[in-house]
Write an enzyme that holds these catalytic residues in place. Structure first.
Site, short mmCIF file in Angstrom:
data_model
loop_
_atom_site.label_atom_id
_atom_site.label_comp_id
_atom_site.label_asym_id
_atom_site.label_seq_id
_atom_site.Cartn_x
_atom_site.Cartn_y
_atom_site.Cartn_z
N LYS A 155 11.34 -0.63 6.33
CA LYS A 155 11.66 -1.42 7.52
C LYS A 155 10.40 -2.17 7.94
O LYS A 155 9.46 -1.58 8.47
CB LYS A 155 12.15 -0.54 8.67
CG LYS A 155 12.87 -1.37 9.72
CD LYS A 155 12.64 -0.92 11.13
CE LYS A 155 11.30 -1.21 11.69
NZ LYS A 155 10.95 -2.63 11.92
N ARG B 203 0.84 -1.20 0.00
CA ARG B 203 0.00 0.00 0.00
C ARG B 203 0.87 1.26 0.00
O ARG B 203 0.43 2.34 -0.34
CB ARG B 203 -0.89 -0.05 1.25
CG ARG B 203 -2.10 0.82 1.21
CD ARG B 203 -3.11 0.39 2.24
NE ARG B 203 -2.79 0.87 3.57
CZ ARG B 203 -3.61 0.76 4.61
NH1 ARG B 203 -4.78 0.16 4.48
NH2 ARG B 203 -3.27 1.21 5.78
N CYS C 29 -6.37 -2.71 12.55
CA CYS C 29 -6.69 -1.35 13.00
C CYS C 29 -8.15 -1.05 12.75
O CYS C 29 -8.74 -0.20 13.41
CB CYS C 29 -5.81 -0.36 12.25
SG CYS C 29 -5.92 -0.60 10.47
N GLU D 105 -0.58 6.07 9.36
CA GLU D 105 -1.78 5.23 9.49
C GLU D 105 -1.69 4.56 10.85
O GLU D 105 -0.90 3.64 11.05
CB GLU D 105 -1.80 4.16 8.37
CG GLU D 105 -1.91 4.73 6.97
CD GLU D 105 -3.28 5.34 6.67
OE1 GLU D 105 -4.23 5.10 7.44
OE2 GLU D 105 -3.38 6.07 5.68
N LEU D 106 -2.48 5.06 11.80
CA LEU D 106 -2.26 4.67 13.20
C LEU D 106 -3.41 3.82 13.75
O LEU D 106 -4.18 3.25 13.00
CB LEU D 106 -2.02 5.94 14.02
CG LEU D 106 -0.93 6.87 13.44
CD1 LEU D 106 -0.78 8.13 14.26
CD2 LEU D 106 0.41 6.16 13.30
P1 NAD Z 1 4.08 -0.74 16.27
O1 NAD Z 1 3.78 0.72 16.29
O2 NAD Z 1 4.57 -1.37 17.50
O3 NAD Z 1 5.17 -1.05 15.15
C1 NAD Z 1 5.01 -0.64 13.81
C2 NAD Z 1 6.37 -0.59 13.16
O4 NAD Z 1 7.16 0.42 13.80
C3 NAD Z 1 7.17 -1.88 13.24
O5 NAD Z 1 7.93 -2.01 12.05
C4 NAD Z 1 8.09 -1.61 14.42
O6 NAD Z 1 9.26 -2.38 14.38
C5 NAD Z 1 8.39 -0.14 14.23
N1 NAD Z 1 8.79 0.56 15.44
C6 NAD Z 1 8.51 0.25 16.74
N2 NAD Z 1 9.05 1.17 17.56
C7 NAD Z 1 9.68 2.07 16.77
C8 NAD Z 1 10.42 3.26 17.03
N3 NAD Z 1 10.63 3.71 18.26
N4 NAD Z 1 10.91 3.95 15.98
C9 NAD Z 1 10.71 3.50 14.73
N5 NAD Z 1 10.02 2.40 14.41
C10 NAD Z 1 9.52 1.69 15.43
O7 NAD Z 1 2.75 -1.42 15.71
P2 NAD Z 1 2.48 -2.97 15.50
O8 NAD Z 1 2.31 -3.60 16.85
O9 NAD Z 1 3.47 -3.57 14.55
O10 NAD Z 1 1.08 -2.93 14.72
C11 NAD Z 1 -0.13 -2.79 15.37
C12 NAD Z 1 -0.58 -1.33 15.34
O11 NAD Z 1 -0.64 -0.89 13.99
C13 NAD Z 1 -1.98 -1.16 15.88
O12 NAD Z 1 -2.03 -0.01 16.69
C14 NAD Z 1 -2.82 -0.97 14.62
O13 NAD Z 1 -4.01 -0.26 14.82
C15 NAD Z 1 -1.87 -0.24 13.75
N6 NAD Z 1 -2.26 -0.38 12.35
C16 NAD Z 1 -2.80 0.69 11.71
C17 NAD Z 1 -3.21 0.58 10.38
C18 NAD Z 1 -3.81 1.74 9.65
O14 NAD Z 1 -3.86 1.68 8.43
N7 NAD Z 1 -4.28 2.77 10.32
C19 NAD Z 1 -3.04 -0.63 9.71
C20 NAD Z 1 -2.47 -1.71 10.39
C21 NAD Z 1 -2.07 -1.56 11.72
#
Ligand code: NAD
Length: 486
Positions: free
Chosen positions: A183, A168, A293, A259-260
Protein backbone atom coordinates in the site's frame (compact mmCIF):
# COMPACT_ATOMS: atom_id res chain seq x y z
CA UNK A 1 -3.47 19.33 -16.67
CA UNK A 2 -0.44 21.06 -18.13
CA UNK A 3 0.67 19.80 -21.54
CA UNK A 4 4.24 19.37 -20.32
CA UNK A 5 2.96 16.46 -18.21
CA UNK A 6 0.74 14.82 -20.80
CA UNK A 7 3.45 12.68 -22.39
CA UNK A 8 4.76 11.64 -19.02
CA UNK A 9 1.38 10.69 -17.62
CA UNK A 10 -0.17 9.24 -20.78
CA UNK A 11 0.75 5.64 -20.03
CA UNK A 12 0.87 5.71 -16.26
CA UNK A 13 -1.58 3.19 -14.80
CA UNK A 14 -4.08 4.49 -12.23
CA UNK A 15 -5.95 1.35 -11.14
CA UNK A 16 -5.19 -1.39 -8.62
CA UNK A 17 -2.63 -4.06 -9.57
CA UNK A 18 -3.94 -7.35 -8.27
CA UNK A 19 -3.01 -10.84 -9.50
CA UNK A 20 -1.20 -9.43 -12.52
CA UNK A 21 -4.21 -7.43 -13.76
CA UNK A 22 -5.44 -3.86 -13.52
CA UNK A 23 -8.81 -3.40 -11.88
CA UNK A 24 -11.04 -0.67 -10.49
CA UNK A 25 -11.83 -0.67 -6.79
CA UNK A 26 -14.87 -2.76 -5.78
CA UNK A 27 -16.92 0.38 -5.09
CA UNK A 28 -15.35 2.47 -7.88
CA UNK A 29 -13.87 4.94 -5.36
CA UNK A 30 -11.00 7.10 -6.59
CA UNK A 31 -8.82 9.90 -5.25
CA UNK A 32 -6.76 12.68 -6.80
CA UNK A 33 -3.01 12.99 -7.01
CA UNK A 34 -1.81 16.61 -6.85
CA UNK A 35 1.38 18.17 -8.22
CA UNK A 36 2.73 20.11 -5.21
CA UNK A 37 4.45 22.66 -7.47
CA UNK A 38 1.27 23.73 -9.27
CA UNK A 39 -1.42 22.44 -6.87
CA UNK A 40 -3.14 20.98 -9.94
CA UNK A 41 -4.60 17.49 -10.25
CA UNK A 42 -2.39 15.18 -12.28
CA UNK A 43 -4.30 11.89 -11.97
CA UNK A 44 -7.23 10.12 -10.38
CA UNK A 45 -6.29 6.80 -8.80
CA UNK A 46 -8.44 3.84 -7.69
CA UNK A 47 -8.89 3.72 -3.91
CA UNK A 48 -8.82 0.14 -2.60
CA UNK A 49 -11.58 -1.09 -0.31
CA UNK A 50 -11.39 -3.92 2.21
CA UNK A 51 -12.78 -6.24 -0.50
CA UNK A 52 -9.91 -5.22 -2.79
CA UNK A 53 -7.43 -5.89 0.01
CA UNK A 54 -8.94 -9.37 0.38
CA UNK A 55 -8.56 -9.94 -3.37
CA UNK A 56 -4.94 -8.80 -3.23
CA UNK A 57 -4.25 -11.20 -0.36
CA UNK A 58 -5.94 -14.01 -2.31
CA UNK A 59 -3.58 -13.29 -5.22
CA UNK A 60 -0.48 -13.07 -3.00
CA UNK A 61 -1.44 -16.19 -1.13
CA UNK A 62 -2.13 -18.19 -4.34
CA UNK A 63 1.21 -17.12 -5.82
CA UNK A 64 3.23 -17.87 -2.67
CA UNK A 65 3.86 -21.58 -3.08
CA UNK A 66 5.14 -21.30 -6.65
CA UNK A 67 7.35 -18.29 -5.93
CA UNK A 68 8.77 -19.76 -2.71
CA UNK A 69 9.59 -22.98 -4.58
CA UNK A 70 11.62 -21.23 -7.28
CA UNK A 71 15.36 -21.63 -7.05
CA UNK A 72 17.05 -18.60 -5.45
CA UNK A 73 19.03 -18.02 -8.64
CA UNK A 74 15.83 -17.87 -10.73
CA UNK A 75 14.40 -15.24 -8.39
CA UNK A 76 17.72 -13.42 -8.44
CA UNK A 77 17.80 -13.29 -12.25
CA UNK A 78 14.33 -11.70 -12.28
CA UNK A 79 15.37 -9.09 -9.72
CA UNK A 80 18.54 -8.36 -11.68
CA UNK A 81 16.46 -7.86 -14.81
CA UNK A 82 14.14 -5.53 -12.90
CA UNK A 83 17.19 -3.47 -11.89
CA UNK A 84 18.22 -3.13 -15.55
CA UNK A 85 14.73 -2.19 -16.71
CA UNK A 86 14.36 0.48 -14.04
CA UNK A 87 17.67 1.99 -15.16
CA UNK A 88 16.45 1.87 -18.77
CA UNK A 89 13.35 3.84 -17.74
CA UNK A 90 15.14 5.97 -15.14
CA UNK A 91 14.41 9.39 -16.61
CA UNK A 92 10.68 8.72 -17.03
CA UNK A 93 10.40 7.39 -13.47
CA UNK A 94 12.40 10.32 -12.07
CA UNK A 95 10.06 12.83 -13.71
CA UNK A 96 7.05 10.96 -12.37
CA UNK A 97 8.47 11.13 -8.83
CA UNK A 98 8.99 14.88 -9.21
CA UNK A 99 5.44 15.39 -10.48
CA UNK A 100 3.77 13.64 -7.57
CA UNK A 101 6.25 14.38 -4.76
CA UNK A 102 7.66 17.75 -5.83
CA UNK A 103 11.35 17.03 -5.22
CA UNK A 104 13.94 18.44 -7.63
CA UNK A 105 14.69 16.26 -10.64
CA UNK A 106 18.29 15.78 -9.45
CA UNK A 107 16.93 14.29 -6.20
CA UNK A 108 14.47 12.10 -8.14
CA UNK A 109 17.24 10.81 -10.42
CA UNK A 110 19.26 9.92 -7.34
CA UNK A 111 16.26 8.18 -5.84
CA UNK A 112 15.61 6.06 -8.94
CA UNK A 113 19.20 4.84 -9.00
CA UNK A 114 19.06 4.11 -5.26
CA UNK A 115 15.71 2.32 -5.66
CA UNK A 116 16.99 0.14 -8.51
CA UNK A 117 20.07 -0.80 -6.49
CA UNK A 118 17.90 -2.67 -3.97
CA UNK A 119 16.93 -5.08 -6.74
CA UNK A 120 20.54 -5.54 -7.83
CA UNK A 121 21.75 -5.99 -4.23
CA UNK A 122 19.04 -8.50 -3.30
CA UNK A 123 19.45 -10.36 -6.62
CA UNK A 124 22.95 -11.07 -5.30
CA UNK A 125 22.08 -11.47 -1.63
CA UNK A 126 19.15 -13.85 -2.20
CA UNK A 127 21.53 -16.58 -3.33
CA UNK A 128 23.41 -16.25 -0.02
CA UNK A 129 20.59 -17.54 2.13
CA UNK A 130 22.91 -19.91 3.93
CA UNK A 131 22.03 -22.24 6.77
CA UNK A 132 24.18 -23.85 9.42
CA UNK A 133 25.01 -27.27 10.75
CA UNK A 134 26.23 -28.01 14.25
CA UNK A 135 26.27 -30.74 16.89
CA UNK A 136 24.40 -30.51 20.19
CA UNK A 137 27.11 -30.64 22.89
CA UNK A 138 25.27 -33.04 25.22
CA UNK A 139 22.88 -35.16 23.13
CA UNK A 140 25.14 -35.34 20.09
CA UNK A 141 22.16 -34.70 17.76
CA UNK A 142 22.86 -32.69 14.63
CA UNK A 143 21.54 -29.10 14.68
CA UNK A 144 20.46 -28.32 11.13
CA UNK A 145 19.43 -24.70 10.59
CA UNK A 146 17.86 -23.21 7.48
CA UNK A 147 15.75 -20.19 6.55
CA UNK A 148 12.35 -20.43 4.85
CA UNK A 149 10.38 -17.62 3.20
CA UNK A 150 8.16 -16.29 5.98
CA UNK A 151 4.96 -15.96 3.92
CA UNK A 152 2.74 -13.21 2.59
CA UNK A 153 4.01 -9.74 3.51
CA UNK A 154 2.05 -6.49 3.81
CA UNK A 155 4.21 -3.49 2.90
CA UNK A 156 3.20 0.09 3.73
CA UNK A 157 5.32 2.96 2.44
CA UNK A 158 5.56 6.77 2.80
CA UNK A 159 5.48 9.55 0.21
CA UNK A 160 8.97 10.97 0.71
CA UNK A 161 10.77 8.32 -1.38
CA UNK A 162 7.95 6.84 -3.49
CA UNK A 163 10.29 4.41 -5.29
CA UNK A 164 13.10 3.57 -2.88
CA UNK A 165 11.09 2.94 0.27
CA UNK A 166 9.10 0.36 -1.70
CA UNK A 167 11.95 -1.38 -3.53
CA UNK A 168 13.86 -1.58 -0.22
CA UNK A 169 11.05 -3.92 0.88
CA UNK A 170 10.02 -5.61 -2.41
CA UNK A 171 13.64 -6.53 -3.24
CA UNK A 172 14.38 -8.56 -0.10
CA UNK A 173 10.83 -9.96 0.09
CA UNK A 174 11.05 -11.37 -3.43
CA UNK A 175 14.63 -12.56 -2.97
CA UNK A 176 13.54 -14.44 0.15
CA UNK A 177 10.61 -16.10 -1.69
CA UNK A 178 7.77 -14.06 -0.16
CA UNK A 179 4.85 -12.52 -2.03
CA UNK A 180 3.60 -9.04 -1.16
CA UNK A 181 0.70 -6.62 -1.04
CA UNK A 182 1.99 -3.04 -1.07
CA UNK A 183 0.00 0.00 0.00
CA UNK A 184 1.84 3.10 -1.21
CA UNK A 185 1.25 6.55 0.30
CA UNK A 186 -1.85 8.30 -1.02
CA UNK A 187 0.15 11.41 -1.98
CA UNK A 188 2.44 9.41 -4.31
CA UNK A 189 0.86 6.20 -5.67
CA UNK A 190 1.84 6.70 -9.34
CA UNK A 191 5.51 5.70 -9.11
CA UNK A 192 4.71 2.24 -7.73
CA UNK A 193 1.90 1.70 -10.22
CA UNK A 194 4.34 2.64 -13.01
CA UNK A 195 6.80 0.06 -11.67
CA UNK A 196 4.36 -2.85 -12.08
CA UNK A 197 4.65 -3.24 -15.89
CA UNK A 198 8.43 -3.14 -15.40
CA UNK A 199 8.31 -5.98 -12.88
CA UNK A 200 6.00 -7.93 -15.18
CA UNK A 201 8.45 -7.44 -18.06
CA UNK A 202 11.27 -8.60 -15.80
CA UNK A 203 9.40 -11.87 -15.24
CA UNK A 204 7.74 -11.41 -11.84
CA UNK A 205 4.76 -13.81 -11.99
CA UNK A 206 1.17 -12.62 -11.47
CA UNK A 207 0.21 -12.24 -7.81
CA UNK A 208 3.77 -12.06 -6.46
CA UNK A 209 3.58 -8.25 -6.16
CA UNK A 210 0.21 -6.52 -5.73
CA UNK A 211 -0.25 -2.76 -5.31
CA UNK A 212 -3.35 -1.25 -3.74
CA UNK A 213 -3.36 2.53 -3.27
CA UNK A 214 -6.11 3.55 -0.88
CA UNK A 215 -7.51 6.62 0.80
CA UNK A 216 -8.82 4.25 3.47
CA UNK A 217 -5.38 3.25 4.78
CA UNK A 218 -6.40 2.61 8.39
CA UNK A 219 -9.18 0.03 7.87
CA UNK A 220 -7.59 -1.53 4.77
CA UNK A 221 -4.21 -2.14 6.41
CA UNK A 222 -5.80 -3.17 9.70
CA UNK A 223 -7.91 -5.75 7.86
CA UNK A 224 -4.84 -7.21 6.17
CA UNK A 225 -2.91 -7.45 9.45
CA UNK A 226 -5.74 -9.56 10.86
CA UNK A 227 -5.89 -11.95 7.90
CA UNK A 228 -4.35 -15.26 9.04
CA UNK A 229 -2.51 -15.66 5.72
CA UNK A 230 -0.33 -12.61 6.43
CA UNK A 231 2.90 -13.30 8.35
CA UNK A 232 4.86 -10.05 7.99
CA UNK A 233 4.21 -6.34 8.11
CA UNK A 234 6.98 -4.05 6.94
CA UNK A 235 6.23 -0.37 7.44
CA UNK A 236 8.08 2.86 6.71
CA UNK A 237 6.50 6.05 7.95
CA UNK A 238 5.88 8.08 11.08
CA UNK A 239 6.42 6.74 14.58
CA UNK A 240 2.80 7.60 15.35
CA UNK A 241 1.39 5.30 12.64
CA UNK A 242 4.10 2.70 13.33
CA UNK A 243 2.88 2.38 16.93
CA UNK A 244 -0.67 1.74 15.68
CA UNK A 245 0.53 -0.98 13.31
CA UNK A 246 2.59 -2.61 16.07
CA UNK A 247 -0.60 -2.83 18.16
CA UNK A 248 -2.53 -4.37 15.24
CA UNK A 249 0.32 -6.74 14.43
CA UNK A 250 0.30 -8.03 18.01
CA UNK A 251 -3.06 -9.78 17.55
CA UNK A 252 -1.69 -12.34 15.08
CA UNK A 253 1.90 -12.01 16.37
CA UNK A 254 3.28 -10.93 13.00
CA UNK A 255 6.92 -10.45 12.14
CA UNK A 256 7.33 -6.66 12.11
CA UNK A 257 9.85 -4.37 10.48
CA UNK A 258 9.33 -0.70 11.35
CA UNK A 259 11.32 2.15 9.79
CA UNK A 260 10.03 5.18 11.65
CA UNK A 261 10.77 8.82 12.29
CA UNK A 262 14.07 10.46 13.19
CA UNK A 263 15.52 13.54 14.86
CA UNK A 264 19.10 13.50 13.64
CA UNK A 265 21.80 15.52 15.39
CA UNK A 266 24.61 16.92 13.22
CA UNK A 267 27.68 17.58 15.38
CA UNK A 268 30.60 19.71 14.21
CA UNK A 269 33.64 19.50 16.50
CA UNK A 270 36.21 22.27 16.72
CA UNK A 271 38.77 20.14 14.84
CA UNK A 272 36.44 19.39 11.88
CA UNK A 273 37.26 20.16 8.27
CA UNK A 274 34.65 22.91 8.02
CA UNK A 275 34.31 22.86 4.23
CA UNK A 276 33.71 19.10 4.31
CA UNK A 277 31.20 19.60 7.14
CA UNK A 278 29.33 22.20 5.06
CA UNK A 279 29.21 19.84 2.10
CA UNK A 280 27.90 17.04 4.35
CA UNK A 281 25.44 19.37 6.03
CA UNK A 282 23.93 20.38 2.70
CA UNK A 283 23.33 16.72 1.84
CA UNK A 284 22.14 15.68 5.31
CA UNK A 285 19.79 18.66 5.53
CA UNK A 286 18.71 19.35 1.98
CA UNK A 287 18.38 15.98 0.22
CA UNK A 288 14.66 15.83 -0.58
CA UNK A 289 14.18 19.41 0.72
CA UNK A 290 14.63 18.08 4.24
CA UNK A 291 11.74 15.65 3.82
CA UNK A 292 13.79 12.63 4.89
CA UNK A 293 13.80 10.55 8.06
CA UNK A 294 17.58 10.93 7.91
CA UNK A 295 17.45 14.74 7.63
CA UNK A 296 19.74 16.63 10.01
CA UNK A 297 17.23 18.14 12.43
CA UNK A 298 19.51 19.65 15.10
CA UNK A 299 22.91 21.19 14.32
CA UNK A 300 25.36 21.32 17.26
CA UNK A 301 28.41 23.38 16.31
CA UNK A 302 31.39 23.83 18.65
CA UNK A 303 31.52 27.45 19.81
CA UNK A 304 35.06 27.90 18.39
CA UNK A 305 33.95 27.16 14.80
CA UNK A 306 30.38 28.35 15.05
CA UNK A 307 30.94 31.69 13.28
CA UNK A 308 32.75 30.15 10.29
CA UNK A 309 30.29 27.24 9.93
CA UNK A 310 27.24 29.48 10.23
CA UNK A 311 28.49 31.99 7.66
CA UNK A 312 29.33 29.30 5.09
CA UNK A 313 26.13 27.30 5.62
CA UNK A 314 23.97 30.41 5.33
CA UNK A 315 25.66 31.39 2.05
CA UNK A 316 25.12 27.91 0.58
CA UNK A 317 21.50 27.74 1.68
CA UNK A 318 20.71 31.23 0.39
CA UNK A 319 22.16 30.32 -3.03
CA UNK A 320 19.80 27.36 -3.65
CA UNK A 321 17.36 27.84 -6.50
CA UNK A 322 13.75 27.16 -5.55
CA UNK A 323 11.13 26.31 -8.16
CA UNK A 324 9.24 23.58 -10.00
CA UNK A 325 11.36 20.45 -9.53
CA UNK A 326 11.02 19.61 -13.24
CA UNK A 327 13.02 22.71 -14.22
CA UNK A 328 16.75 22.11 -14.66
CA UNK A 329 18.89 24.00 -12.18
CA UNK A 330 16.25 23.90 -9.45
CA UNK A 331 17.50 22.18 -6.32
CA UNK A 332 14.63 23.05 -3.98
CA UNK A 333 11.15 21.95 -5.02
CA UNK A 334 7.91 22.43 -3.08
CA UNK A 335 7.03 20.42 0.03
CA UNK A 336 4.64 17.55 -0.53
CA UNK A 337 1.40 19.23 0.52
CA UNK A 338 -0.14 22.16 2.39
CA UNK A 339 -0.02 20.33 5.74
CA UNK A 340 3.70 19.65 5.37
CA UNK A 341 4.39 23.28 4.47
CA UNK A 342 2.15 24.64 7.25
CA UNK A 343 3.96 22.48 9.81
CA UNK A 344 7.29 24.03 8.78
CA UNK A 345 5.78 27.53 9.03
CA UNK A 346 4.49 26.71 12.51
CA UNK A 347 7.82 25.29 13.74
CA UNK A 348 9.81 28.27 12.43
CA UNK A 349 7.35 30.77 13.93
CA UNK A 350 7.53 28.98 17.27
CA UNK A 351 11.37 29.03 17.30
CA UNK A 352 11.52 32.70 16.29
CA UNK A 353 8.94 33.67 18.91
CA UNK A 354 11.14 31.99 21.53
CA UNK A 355 14.26 33.86 20.41
CA UNK A 356 15.80 32.15 17.34
CA UNK A 357 17.37 34.45 14.71
CA UNK A 358 16.58 34.05 11.00
CA UNK A 359 19.80 34.20 8.95
CA UNK A 360 18.18 33.39 5.61
CA UNK A 361 14.70 32.35 4.46
CA UNK A 362 12.08 32.00 7.17
CA UNK A 363 9.17 33.41 5.20
CA UNK A 364 6.58 31.44 3.26
CA UNK A 365 6.39 32.81 -0.29
CA UNK A 366 3.10 33.98 -1.77
CA UNK A 367 1.65 32.28 -4.82
CA UNK A 368 0.89 28.76 -6.01
CA UNK A 369 2.72 25.64 -4.84
CA UNK A 370 3.67 24.37 -1.40
CA UNK A 371 7.03 26.14 -1.38
CA UNK A 372 9.17 27.04 1.61
CA UNK A 373 12.62 28.62 1.20
CA UNK A 374 15.93 27.26 2.47
CA UNK A 375 16.16 28.65 5.99
CA UNK A 376 18.90 28.92 8.61
CA UNK A 377 18.02 29.71 12.22
CA UNK A 378 20.71 30.58 14.77
CA UNK A 379 20.48 30.59 18.58
CA UNK A 380 17.53 28.22 18.54
CA UNK A 381 16.40 27.95 22.19
CA UNK A 382 16.18 24.58 23.93
CA UNK A 383 12.41 24.80 24.27
CA UNK A 384 11.79 25.29 20.51
CA UNK A 385 9.42 22.60 19.24
CA UNK A 386 11.62 21.88 16.23
CA UNK A 387 14.30 20.31 18.44
CA UNK A 388 11.92 17.56 19.50
CA UNK A 389 9.93 17.01 16.29
CA UNK A 390 10.84 16.19 12.72
CA UNK A 391 10.96 19.49 10.82
CA UNK A 392 10.58 17.68 7.47
CA UNK A 393 11.49 20.83 5.58
CA UNK A 394 14.47 22.91 4.42
CA UNK A 395 15.23 24.47 7.80
CA UNK A 396 18.60 24.22 9.56
CA UNK A 397 18.38 24.90 13.30
CA UNK A 398 21.74 25.82 14.84
CA UNK A 399 22.94 25.61 18.43
CA UNK A 400 26.42 25.70 19.93
CA UNK A 401 28.22 23.46 22.44
CA UNK A 402 31.45 23.48 24.39
CA UNK A 403 32.33 19.91 25.45
CA UNK A 404 32.18 16.38 24.09
CA UNK A 405 30.20 14.98 27.03
CA UNK A 406 27.70 17.81 26.83
CA UNK A 407 27.01 17.32 23.11
CA UNK A 408 26.66 13.54 23.45
CA UNK A 409 24.06 13.95 26.15
CA UNK A 410 22.15 16.61 24.20
CA UNK A 411 22.26 14.54 21.00
CA UNK A 412 20.89 11.47 22.82
CA UNK A 413 18.13 13.46 24.52
CA UNK A 414 15.35 12.35 22.16
CA UNK A 415 12.90 9.48 21.81
CA UNK A 416 14.36 8.86 18.34
CA UNK A 417 17.54 7.02 17.36
CA UNK A 418 17.76 6.73 13.58
CA UNK A 419 20.91 8.52 12.46
CA UNK A 420 23.50 10.97 13.83
CA UNK A 421 26.21 12.83 11.91
CA UNK A 422 29.53 14.02 13.29
CA UNK A 423 32.52 15.80 11.86
CA UNK A 424 36.01 15.65 13.37
CA UNK A 425 39.50 15.05 11.97
CA UNK A 426 40.34 12.91 15.02
CA UNK A 427 39.15 9.44 14.06
CA UNK A 428 39.65 8.19 17.63
CA UNK A 429 37.26 10.83 18.90
CA UNK A 430 34.90 10.09 16.01
CA UNK A 431 34.63 6.41 16.91
CA UNK A 432 34.51 7.07 20.67
CA UNK A 433 31.62 9.50 20.28
CA UNK A 434 29.87 7.24 17.72
CA UNK A 435 29.81 4.39 20.24
CA UNK A 436 28.19 6.63 22.83
CA UNK A 437 25.45 7.86 20.48
CA UNK A 438 22.23 5.83 20.67
CA UNK A 439 21.51 5.88 16.94
CA UNK A 440 21.24 2.96 14.53
CA UNK A 441 23.40 4.72 11.95
CA UNK A 442 26.25 7.21 12.19
CA UNK A 443 27.62 9.41 9.44
CA UNK A 444 31.23 9.98 10.53
CA UNK A 445 32.54 12.77 8.30
CA UNK A 446 29.72 11.92 5.89
CA UNK A 447 26.32 13.52 5.31
CA UNK A 448 24.79 10.47 3.64
CA UNK A 449 24.52 6.98 5.15
CA UNK A 450 21.90 5.30 2.92
CA UNK A 451 23.33 2.37 0.98
CA UNK A 452 21.65 -0.86 -0.15
CA UNK A 453 24.65 -2.83 1.13
CA UNK A 454 24.39 -1.38 4.66
CA UNK A 455 21.85 -2.17 7.41
CA UNK A 456 19.49 0.82 7.51
CA UNK A 457 17.38 1.29 10.62
CA UNK A 458 16.89 2.92 13.96
CA UNK A 459 17.15 2.39 17.70
CA UNK A 460 14.57 3.51 20.30
CA UNK A 461 11.34 4.85 18.75
CA UNK A 462 12.90 5.09 15.29
CA UNK A 463 12.07 1.50 14.63
CA UNK A 464 12.50 -2.23 14.74
CA UNK A 465 14.56 -4.25 12.27
CA UNK A 466 16.88 -3.29 9.42
CA UNK A 467 16.55 -2.85 5.65
CA UNK A 468 19.28 -3.41 3.08
CA UNK A 469 22.41 -5.53 3.65
CA UNK A 470 22.01 -9.19 4.67
CA UNK A 471 19.84 -8.13 7.62
CA UNK A 472 17.19 -6.86 5.18
CA UNK A 473 16.86 -10.34 3.67
CA UNK A 474 16.54 -11.96 7.10
CA UNK A 475 13.45 -9.82 7.87
CA UNK A 476 11.55 -11.91 5.29
CA UNK A 477 12.85 -15.32 6.38
CA UNK A 478 11.90 -17.64 9.23
CA UNK A 479 14.65 -19.65 10.86
CA UNK A 480 13.88 -23.33 11.18
CA UNK A 481 16.00 -25.73 13.21
CA UNK A 482 15.77 -29.47 12.62
CA UNK A 483 17.20 -31.74 15.29
CA UNK A 484 18.55 -34.77 13.43
CA UNK A 485 20.11 -38.08 14.28
CA UNK A 486 21.76 -40.07 11.55
P1 NAD B 1 2.76 8.30 7.60
O1 NAD B 1 3.08 7.50 8.82
O2 NAD B 1 1.74 9.35 7.70
O3 NAD B 1 2.30 7.33 6.43
C1 NAD B 1 3.06 6.24 6.00
C2 NAD B 1 2.16 5.25 5.31
O4 NAD B 1 1.20 4.75 6.25
C3 NAD B 1 1.35 5.83 4.15
O5 NAD B 1 1.22 4.83 3.16
C4 NAD B 1 0.01 6.11 4.80
O6 NAD B 1 -1.04 6.13 3.87
C5 NAD B 1 -0.11 4.93 5.74
N1 NAD B 1 -0.99 5.15 6.88
C6 NAD B 1 -1.34 6.32 7.48
N2 NAD B 1 -2.16 6.08 8.52
C7 NAD B 1 -2.32 4.75 8.58
C8 NAD B 1 -3.04 3.88 9.46
N3 NAD B 1 -3.78 4.35 10.47
N4 NAD B 1 -2.97 2.55 9.25
C9 NAD B 1 -2.24 2.07 8.24
N5 NAD B 1 -1.53 2.82 7.38
C10 NAD B 1 -1.58 4.15 7.55
O7 NAD B 1 4.17 8.87 7.10
P2 NAD B 1 4.45 9.81 5.85
O8 NAD B 1 3.96 11.18 6.20
O9 NAD B 1 3.98 9.18 4.58
O10 NAD B 1 6.05 9.79 5.80
C11 NAD B 1 6.83 10.59 6.60
C12 NAD B 1 7.31 9.81 7.82
O11 NAD B 1 8.00 8.65 7.40
C13 NAD B 1 8.31 10.59 8.64
O12 NAD B 1 8.03 10.42 10.01
C14 NAD B 1 9.64 9.94 8.28
O13 NAD B 1 10.64 10.07 9.25
C15 NAD B 1 9.23 8.53 8.08
N6 NAD B 1 10.20 7.82 7.26
C16 NAD B 1 11.02 6.91 7.86
C17 NAD B 1 11.99 6.24 7.11
C18 NAD B 1 12.91 5.24 7.73
O14 NAD B 1 13.50 4.48 6.99
N7 NAD B 1 13.06 5.21 9.04
C19 NAD B 1 12.09 6.50 5.74
C20 NAD B 1 11.23 7.44 5.16
C21 NAD B 1 10.28 8.08 5.94
Amino acid sequence: MSSRYDNLLANVPTDLWIGGKWRKSSDNARFDVIDPATESKVASVASASIDDAKAALDAASDAFEGWAAKKPRERGEILRKAYELIMRDAERLAKLITIENGKALSDSRGEVAYAAEFFRWFAEEGVRNLGDLGRAPSSGARIFVHHKPAGVAVLVTPWNFPAAMATRKIGPALAAGCTVVLKPASETPLTMLALMPILEEAGVPAGVVNVIPSRRSGPVVDHMLHDPRVRIVSFTGSTEVGRKLLHSAADNVLKTAMELGGNAPFIVFEDADIDAAIEGAMVAKMRNMGEACTAANRFYVHEKVQADFTKKLTAKMAALKMGNGLDEGVSLGPLVNADGRDKVVELVDDAVKKGAKILTGGKRPDGTGFFYPATVLADVPDDAKMLNEEIFGPVASLQTFTSEDEVISRANDTIYGLVAYLYTKDIGRGLRVSEKLDFGMIGLNRGLVSDPAAPFGGMKQSGVGREGAHEGLMEFLETQYISVSW
